[in-house]
Design an enzyme around this catalytic site. Structure first.
Site, PDB file in Angstrom:
ATOM      1  N   ASP A 279       0.820  -1.210   0.000  1.00  0.00           N
ATOM      2  CA  ASP A 279       0.000   0.000   0.000  1.00  0.00           C
ATOM      3  C   ASP A 279       0.857   1.264   0.000  1.00  0.00           C
ATOM      4  O   ASP A 279       1.930   1.292   0.600  1.00  0.00           O
ATOM      5  CB  ASP A 279      -0.914  -0.024   1.239  1.00  0.00           C
ATOM      6  CG  ASP A 279      -2.025   1.009   1.132  1.00  0.00           C
ATOM      7  OD1 ASP A 279      -2.305   1.469   0.011  1.00  0.00           O
ATOM      8  OD2 ASP A 279      -2.601   1.361   2.170  1.00  0.00           O
TER       9      ASP A 279
ATOM     10  N   HIS B 189       2.762   3.796  -8.916  1.00  0.00           N
ATOM     11  CA  HIS B 189       2.660   2.370  -9.242  1.00  0.00           C
ATOM     12  C   HIS B 189       3.929   1.898  -9.948  1.00  0.00           C
ATOM     13  O   HIS B 189       4.426   0.803  -9.693  1.00  0.00           O
ATOM     14  CB  HIS B 189       1.435   2.105 -10.115  1.00  0.00           C
ATOM     15  CG  HIS B 189       0.134   2.338  -9.396  1.00  0.00           C
ATOM     16  ND1 HIS B 189      -0.143   1.756  -8.177  1.00  0.00           N
ATOM     17  CD2 HIS B 189      -0.949   3.094  -9.694  1.00  0.00           C
ATOM     18  CE1 HIS B 189      -1.350   2.132  -7.769  1.00  0.00           C
ATOM     19  NE2 HIS B 189      -1.850   2.963  -8.662  1.00  0.00           N
TER      20      HIS B 189
ATOM     21  N   SER C  40      -7.240  -5.753  -5.968  1.00  0.00           N
ATOM     22  CA  SER C  40      -8.360  -6.375  -5.245  1.00  0.00           C
ATOM     23  C   SER C  40      -9.639  -6.254  -6.075  1.00  0.00           C
ATOM     24  O   SER C  40      -9.708  -5.453  -7.022  1.00  0.00           O
ATOM     25  CB  SER C  40      -8.557  -5.684  -3.900  1.00  0.00           C
ATOM     26  OG  SER C  40      -9.156  -4.422  -4.099  1.00  0.00           O
TER      27      SER C  40
ATOM     28  N   LEU D 232      11.166 -20.445  -5.527  1.00  0.00           N
ATOM     29  CA  LEU D 232      10.245 -19.517  -4.847  1.00  0.00           C
ATOM     30  C   LEU D 232       8.925 -19.533  -5.604  1.00  0.00           C
ATOM     31  O   LEU D 232       8.919 -19.503  -6.835  1.00  0.00           O
ATOM     32  CB  LEU D 232      10.827 -18.095  -4.867  1.00  0.00           C
ATOM     33  CG  LEU D 232       9.866 -16.957  -4.505  1.00  0.00           C
ATOM     34  CD1 LEU D 232       9.494 -17.007  -3.027  1.00  0.00           C
ATOM     35  CD2 LEU D 232      10.504 -15.595  -4.816  1.00  0.00           C
TER      36      LEU D 232
END
Ligand code: FPP
Length: 224
Positions: free
Chosen positions: A12, A29, A57, A122
């Site tokens: 955030d 961004h 989201s 990973l």
């Protein structure tokens, strides 16, 4: 010292960083993507197996079209330019969320998942068009359809995170203390760190400081 297998991050603060430093949310961004790269590297250095990043989201669709398009273009470019290298580094990419983007982005995401499917070093889970409440309701519906008994173990099998251990650690940058519909089921026993810095300002040393603190926490899981 606590083992650390899975870190989840709510990245955030991009918008605020962009406005403050470049008078543009989108610039935030772009800068946020640099932090993503740094944190991936540091996650590998720390030998952590799973990294889950909240990139978009289900609620983020309410943002202006211009910002949404910019985010998806960033993601497309990231996939086009970086997937070969991530693959070479033995990194697996998995998308958590419904892929209902443009044809081109859906295709790129599917290709990236397919290409890196067997990689082992990973696993990066990119939460995209992700919403935890929807995930849980959908899992319940599918569990009911399967006629399985409703219990924790069976429900977990229908979550998007099936086969992924729950996060040990959640980090949220950007000086806001909330979960924003992220992994509500899976975070039940995670250690949570709220970080004041905005995501583009979050550096390797900040990450390592949190990891160090996490490793020394006494984790009880309800026991004493
Ligand atoms: C939250 O900051 C951030 C997002 C909604 C997008 C996260 C995207 C990136 C880090 C870059 C792209 C990532 C990949 C993996 C290609 P915010 O915009 O809500 O910040 P604010 O709270 O300051 O408005």
């Amino acid at each position: 010292m606590n083992p650390l297998n899975h870190v989840a991050i709510i990245m955030d603060g991009n918008g605020r960083w962009g406005l403050k430093n470049k008078n543009s949310r989108n610039a935030g961004h772009k800068a946020g993507l640099n932090t993503v790269e740094k944190i991936i590297k540091e996650t590998i250095k720390n030998k952590i197996q799973f990294l889950t990043l909240y990139a978009f989201s289900t609620e983020n669709w309410k943002r202006p079209k211009k910002e949404i398009n910019y985010l998806f273009t960033l993601l497309e470019n990231f996939l086009v330019n970086r997937i070969e290298d991530l693959h070479k580094q033995n990194i697996k990419l998995k998308i958590l969320g419904l892929k209902n983007f443009s044809k081109r982005l859906n295709k790129l995401l599917n290709l990236a998942e397919k290409k890196t499917y067997k990689n082992k070093k990973l696993q990066i889970n990119l939460a995209l068009n992700y919403g935890s409440k929807y995930e849980i309701i959908n899992a319940l519906k599918n569990l009911k359809k399967s006629k399985g008994k409703i219990n924790e173990r069976n429900l977990t099998k229908f979550l998007l995170t099936k086969n992924i251990p729950d996060p040990d650690l959640l980090i949220r940058t950007g000086n806001t203390k909330r979960l924003s519909n992220f992994l509500l089921w899976q975070l039940a026993y995670s250690e949570i760190f709220f970080e004041k810095k905005l995501w583009p300002d979050f550096k390797e040393k900040d990450y390592n400081k949190i990891i160090k603190k996490f490793k020394n926490i006494k984790r009880n899981f309800g026991k004493i």
